[in-house]
Scaffold this active site. Structure first.
Site, mmCIF file in Angstrom:
data_model
loop_
_atom_site.group_PDB
_atom_site.id
_atom_site.type_symbol
_atom_site.label_atom_id
_atom_site.label_comp_id
_atom_site.label_asym_id
_atom_site.label_seq_id
_atom_site.Cartn_x
_atom_site.Cartn_y
_atom_site.Cartn_z
ATOM 1 N N ASP A 47 0.824 -1.212 0.000
ATOM 2 C CA ASP A 47 0.000 0.000 0.000
ATOM 3 C C ASP A 47 0.862 1.267 0.000
ATOM 4 O OD1 ASP A 47 -2.382 1.394 -0.041
ATOM 5 O OD2 ASP A 47 -2.704 1.286 2.128
ATOM 6 N N TRP A 58 2.749 8.050 -2.575
ATOM 7 C CA TRP A 58 4.157 8.204 -2.978
ATOM 8 C C TRP A 58 4.248 9.079 -4.224
ATOM 9 C CZ3 TRP A 58 7.256 6.926 -7.192
ATOM 10 C CH2 TRP A 58 8.637 6.847 -6.959
ATOM 11 N N ARG A 96 -1.107 9.111 -9.946
ATOM 12 C CA ARG A 96 -1.068 7.886 -9.142
ATOM 13 C C ARG A 96 -0.394 6.719 -9.872
ATOM 14 N NH1 ARG A 96 -4.213 7.599 -4.725
ATOM 15 N NH2 ARG A 96 -4.369 5.362 -5.046
ATOM 16 N N HIS A 152 2.282 3.437 -9.095
ATOM 17 C CA HIS A 152 2.073 2.000 -9.344
ATOM 18 C C HIS A 152 3.240 1.411 -10.141
ATOM 19 C CE1 HIS A 152 -1.737 2.244 -7.465
ATOM 20 N NE2 HIS A 152 -2.347 2.927 -8.415
ATOM 21 N N ASN A 165 -11.027 -2.394 -5.414
ATOM 22 C CA ASN A 165 -10.261 -1.386 -6.160
ATOM 23 C C ASN A 165 -10.911 -0.987 -7.491
ATOM 24 O OD1 ASN A 165 -7.048 -2.648 -4.995
ATOM 25 N ND2 ASN A 165 -8.196 -0.876 -4.246
ATOM 26 N N TRP A 166 -11.944 -1.707 -7.921
ATOM 27 C CA TRP A 166 -12.689 -1.301 -9.126
ATOM 28 C C TRP A 166 -13.386 0.040 -8.918
ATOM 29 C CZ3 TRP A 166 -11.586 -4.157 -13.251
ATOM 30 C CH2 TRP A 166 -11.254 -5.505 -13.084
ATOM 31 N N ARG A 185 1.903 -4.814 6.168
ATOM 32 C CA ARG A 185 1.227 -3.779 5.398
ATOM 33 C C ARG A 185 2.065 -2.514 5.448
ATOM 34 N NH1 ARG A 185 -4.962 -2.298 4.466
ATOM 35 N NH2 ARG A 185 -4.642 -0.543 3.073
ATOM 36 N N ARG A 202 -5.069 -1.740 8.847
ATOM 37 C CA ARG A 202 -6.281 -2.514 8.558
ATOM 38 C C ARG A 202 -5.920 -3.580 7.528
ATOM 39 N NH1 ARG A 202 -7.799 2.799 6.757
ATOM 40 N NH2 ARG A 202 -7.250 3.096 4.569
HETATM 41 C C1 IPE Z 1 -5.452 -2.705 -0.256
HETATM 42 O O1 IPE Z 1 -5.125 -1.358 -0.350
HETATM 43 C C2 IPE Z 1 -5.393 -3.363 -1.592
HETATM 44 C C3 IPE Z 1 -4.067 -3.487 -2.191
HETATM 45 C C4 IPE Z 1 -2.931 -3.157 -1.643
HETATM 46 C C5 IPE Z 1 -4.043 -4.065 -3.504
HETATM 47 P P1 IPE Z 1 -6.250 -0.224 -0.512
HETATM 48 O O2 IPE Z 1 -5.518 1.061 -0.644
HETATM 49 O O3 IPE Z 1 -7.185 -0.582 -1.589
HETATM 50 O O4 IPE Z 1 -7.023 -0.310 0.873
HETATM 51 P P2 IPE Z 1 -7.904 0.777 1.624
HETATM 52 O O5 IPE Z 1 -8.890 1.307 0.630
HETATM 53 O O6 IPE Z 1 -6.986 1.846 2.092
HETATM 54 O O7 IPE Z 1 -8.525 0.037 2.755
HETATM 55 C C1 IPE Z 2 -1.673 0.223 -3.319
HETATM 56 O O1 IPE Z 2 -1.404 1.587 -3.351
HETATM 57 C C2 IPE Z 2 -1.853 -0.376 -4.693
HETATM 58 C C3 IPE Z 2 -3.255 -0.693 -5.041
HETATM 59 C C4 IPE Z 2 -4.247 -0.655 -4.222
HETATM 60 C C5 IPE Z 2 -3.509 -1.084 -6.406
HETATM 61 P P1 IPE Z 2 -2.572 2.648 -3.352
HETATM 62 O O2 IPE Z 2 -2.943 2.944 -4.759
HETATM 63 O O3 IPE Z 2 -3.705 2.197 -2.503
HETATM 64 O O4 IPE Z 2 -1.848 3.904 -2.711
HETATM 65 P P2 IPE Z 2 -2.468 4.919 -1.659
HETATM 66 O O5 IPE Z 2 -2.951 4.108 -0.495
HETATM 67 O O6 IPE Z 2 -3.582 5.643 -2.347
HETATM 68 O O7 IPE Z 2 -1.343 5.804 -1.304
HETATM 69 MG MG MG Z 3 -4.102 2.418 -0.542
#
Ligand code: IPE
Ligand code: IPE
Ligand code: MG
Length: 245
Positions: free
Chosen positions: A23, A28, A36, A40, A71-72, A191, A197
């Protein structure tokens, strides 16, 4: 009812199966004034370093959360960018992963992914199926509740067809229908990014996992920090509900 809880750690006391919620990619990138997806791209590169470091620490199974069933909800630009990134990355890394003894598998509902991505996923699973040095499992379109629901559906079909006696169903039976049926339970779940969480990751499998929530954003997570977290695991006492010896 009792269930045998395995203690699968390595002889050195390190975890045998480490699962990572990668995460912090978005934050970052944003802190650098970038979109964003830039985060990735940086994040995906980190996976390789951690996979490579794993055998040095006795980590035989590494499971990484790449995309959740939730994530969708992100913008179409981010979602389609991620899907393209996954496909390109799997294709570009296939040769190295094969040569380095990495067996790659995926968990999650792949039926909802596009056909081109599914094809490269199937190909790399087949290509690396004889490897056994380190087992990399990528959770893609994965959600713990969705996994349990899909497993229950498949189990119900077997029961309805008369192939499984409903009175015989126990934890082991259900576990056989989970996406993770080929994996031991995780010993350690890490995490990154400071969130404490689990966001629907390995709900069933993590019943007795140790957790490490660290502040580092995923694109900054290094092999050195991985080693530090693993060393910390060795100092924990896992009791599995029993009393210290
Ligand atoms: C969890 O991260 C899913 C992945 C790392 C792929 P999220 O960024 O989606 O989780 P929430 O929304 O902060 O709980
Ligand atoms: C985790 O990074 C990767 C995915 C969930 C795909 P995030 O995209 O959730 O990054 P933050 O939490 O918004 O910084
Ligand atoms: Mg995240």
């Amino acid at each position: 009812m009792t269930t045998a809880v395995t203690t699968p750690e390595t002889k050195s006391g390190g975890p045998r199966h480490v699962a990572i919620i990668m995460d912090g990619n978005g934050r970052w990138a944003q802190s650098r004034g970038q979109p964003r997806l830039f985060g990735h791209h940086a994040g995906v590169k980190r996976v390789k370093e951690i996979v490579r470091a794993s055998p040095d620490h006795g980590v035989k199974y590494l499971t990484v959360f790449a995309f959740s069933t939730e994530n969708w909800k992100r913008t179409q630009v981010e979602v389609s960018g991620l899907m393209k990134l996954f496909r390109r990355y799997i294709q570009s890394e296939a040769r190295d992963l094969l040569a380095e003894g990495v067996r790659v598998r995926f968990i999650g509902d792949r039926l909802q992914l596009d056909a081109k991505l599914r094809k490269v996923m199937d190909e790399i699973e087949l290509l690396t199926s004889k490897n056994d040095r380190v087992h990399l499992t990528v959770a893609l379109n994965y959600g713990g509740r969705d996994e349990v629901a899909r497993a229950t559906k498949r189990l119900a079909i077997e029961v309805a067809a008369g192939r499984i006696d409903p009175h015989s169903v126990d934890e082991t039976t259900l576990a056989r229908f989970l996406d993770t049926c080929f994996l031991p339970d995780p010993d350690l779940v890490i995490r990154t990014s400071g969130e404490a969480r689990i966001s629907n990751f390995l709900l069933w499998q993590s019943a007795y996992a140790e957790y490490e929530f660290i502040n580092t954003l995923w694109p900054d997570f290094s092999a050195a920090e991985f080693a530090t977290v693993l060393a910390g695991f060795g100092r924990r006492e896992r009791r599995f509900g029993a009393v210290s010896a």
